[in-house]
Enzyme design. Structure first.
Site, PDB file in Angstrom:
ATOM      1  N   ASP A   1      12.353   3.145  13.185  1.00  0.00           N
ATOM      2  CA  ASP A   1      11.368   2.277  13.815  1.00  0.00           C
ATOM      3  C   ASP A   1      10.399   3.210  14.528  1.00  0.00           C
ATOM      4  O   ASP A   1      10.766   3.877  15.499  1.00  0.00           O
ATOM      5  CB  ASP A   1      12.046   1.336  14.806  1.00  0.00           C
ATOM      6  CG  ASP A   1      11.075   0.357  15.448  1.00  0.00           C
ATOM      7  OD1 ASP A   1       9.860   0.651  15.511  1.00  0.00           O
ATOM      8  OD2 ASP A   1      11.535  -0.708  15.904  1.00  0.00           O
TER       9      ASP A   1
ATOM     10  N   ASN B   1       0.761   5.242   7.212  1.00  0.00           N
ATOM     11  CA  ASN B   1       0.382   3.975   6.594  1.00  0.00           C
ATOM     12  C   ASN B   1       1.028   2.769   7.263  1.00  0.00           C
ATOM     13  O   ASN B   1       0.490   1.665   7.196  1.00  0.00           O
ATOM     14  CB  ASN B   1       0.779   4.014   5.112  1.00  0.00           C
ATOM     15  CG  ASN B   1       0.764   2.654   4.478  1.00  0.00           C
ATOM     16  OD1 ASN B   1      -0.293   2.052   4.283  1.00  0.00           O
ATOM     17  ND2 ASN B   1       1.943   2.129   4.154  1.00  0.00           N
TER      18      ASN B   1
ATOM     19  N   LYS C   1      -6.033  -0.290  15.970  1.00  0.00           N
ATOM     20  CA  LYS C   1      -6.607   0.408  14.827  1.00  0.00           C
ATOM     21  C   LYS C   1      -7.885   1.160  15.217  1.00  0.00           C
ATOM     22  O   LYS C   1      -8.174   2.233  14.655  1.00  0.00           O
ATOM     23  CB  LYS C   1      -6.893  -0.582  13.702  1.00  0.00           C
ATOM     24  CG  LYS C   1      -5.649  -1.127  13.024  1.00  0.00           C
ATOM     25  CD  LYS C   1      -4.843  -0.035  12.341  1.00  0.00           C
ATOM     26  CE  LYS C   1      -3.766  -0.600  11.419  1.00  0.00           C
ATOM     27  NZ  LYS C   1      -2.979   0.464  10.757  1.00  0.00           N
TER      28      LYS C   1
ATOM     29  N   TYR D   1      -4.152  -5.957  17.242  1.00  0.00           N
ATOM     30  CA  TYR D   1      -4.085  -5.101  16.061  1.00  0.00           C
ATOM     31  C   TYR D   1      -5.387  -4.322  15.901  1.00  0.00           C
ATOM     32  O   TYR D   1      -5.378  -3.106  15.659  1.00  0.00           O
ATOM     33  CB  TYR D   1      -3.819  -5.975  14.843  1.00  0.00           C
ATOM     34  CG  TYR D   1      -3.984  -5.317  13.498  1.00  0.00           C
ATOM     35  CD1 TYR D   1      -2.933  -4.606  12.920  1.00  0.00           C
ATOM     36  CD2 TYR D   1      -5.175  -5.437  12.785  1.00  0.00           C
ATOM     37  CE1 TYR D   1      -3.072  -4.021  11.666  1.00  0.00           C
ATOM     38  CE2 TYR D   1      -5.330  -4.854  11.538  1.00  0.00           C
ATOM     39  CZ  TYR D   1      -4.275  -4.148  10.984  1.00  0.00           C
ATOM     40  OH  TYR D   1      -4.423  -3.565   9.748  1.00  0.00           O
TER      41      TYR D   1
ATOM     42  N   ILE E   1       0.841  -1.199   0.000  1.00  0.00           N
ATOM     43  CA  ILE E   1       0.000   0.000   0.000  1.00  0.00           C
ATOM     44  C   ILE E   1       0.874   1.246   0.000  1.00  0.00           C
ATOM     45  O   ILE E   1       0.620   2.202  -0.741  1.00  0.00           O
ATOM     46  CB  ILE E   1      -0.957  -0.010   1.211  1.00  0.00           C
ATOM     47  CG1 ILE E   1      -1.941  -1.180   1.096  1.00  0.00           C
ATOM     48  CG2 ILE E   1      -1.712   1.311   1.306  1.00  0.00           C
ATOM     49  CD1 ILE E   1      -2.824  -1.350   2.317  1.00  0.00           C
TER      50      ILE E   1
END
Length: 262
Positions: free
Chosen positions: A61, A88, A156, A152, A16
């Site tokens: 990082d 992203n 998000k 995760y 992406i």
């Protein structure tokens, strides 16, 4: 085509991220590319330069706030101040709550939620001084529904809330912040699962009303729309699913409930 000034893209070496970089380069933007592999970033910057795009690398990082700020500031010294941020970079451990550990939970939150925070913290003061800027964060449909990968997904979901906080607090400075929630995207990160189940994309297709999974370019185009002051200048605090209709409703369940084909 909307023309952009300096755009910072994290996760720039991924599927992406690469599509986002290509899209903004085609629009004439100056680019700052961030990812962890410094050598690969410099090679990508060199290829962009050969094609006539001004770019700089900001290897870091993103879980390390100090290193992230230092890398971005060094890149800005070469390109000029950041006008658009595209957060992203992301990823995480697969699994269930039962298989999640304190360590894997913390790692997913550090990358997917704290990482974007560190990036924005490095550029927000400059945006405030110039009284303009656009931030586009990449969340996921996992932040909207329970679709597995709970750490995760929680990170998000937090990114959506953080985006709204940015929009409200920094709107008076002319800064917009929006978030995109992609569904399944055909990127190299899926290769391990494709190797184990070659038909995986075909099997996922039935869940999407548009009957396909996304390509990276689908996400890049949505990012460019939200980033554009010309096209989206009065849009801030918005959450845009780019998911082929996945979160609009469950077409498979609807067919079973109504006994009709959908």
């Amino acid at each position: 085509m909307t023309r952009f000034q300096t755009v910072l893209v994290t996760g720039a070496l991924g599927g992406i991220g690469g599509a986002i970089v290509d899209h903004f380069a085609a629009a004439g933007a100056t680019l700052i590319l961030s990812d962890r592999d410094a050598a690969a970033l410099e090679a990508r910057v060199a290829r962009l330069a050969e094609a006539g795009t001004k770019a700089a690398a900001a290897p870091a990082d993103l879980r390390d706030a100090g290193a992230t700020r230092a890398a971005i500031e060094a890149a800005v010294a070469r390109t000029g101040p950041v006008d658009v941020v595209v957060n992203n970079a992301g990823g995480g451990e697969r699994g269930s709550l039962a298989s999640t550990t304190a360590e894997t939970w913390a790692a997913d939150v550090e990358l997917n939620l704290n990482g974007p925070y560190h990036v924005v913290a490095a550029v927000i003061d400059g945006m405030k001084e110039r009284r303009r800027g656009s931030i586009v964060n990449i969340s996921s449909v996992n932040g909207l529904q329970a679709l597995g990968h709970p750490a995760y997904s929680a990170a998000k979901a937090g990114l959506i809330s953080y985006t709204r906080a940015l929009a409200v607090e920094y709107g008076p400075f002319g800064i917009r912040a929006n978030v995109i929630c992609p569904g399944t995207v055909r990127t190299p990160i899926w290769q391990e699962r494709v190797d184990r189940k070659p038909e995986i994309f075909e099997s996922l297709r039935k869940w999407y009303p548009l009957q396909r999974v996304a390509e990276p370019a689908d996400i890049a185009k949505a990012v460019a729309f939200l980033a554009s002051d010309e096209l989206a200048g009065f849009i801030t605090g918005a959450m845009l699913p780019v998911d082929g209709g996945l979160t609009a409703g469950n077409r498979v369940m609807a067919g079973e409930l109504t006994l009709e084909e959908f």
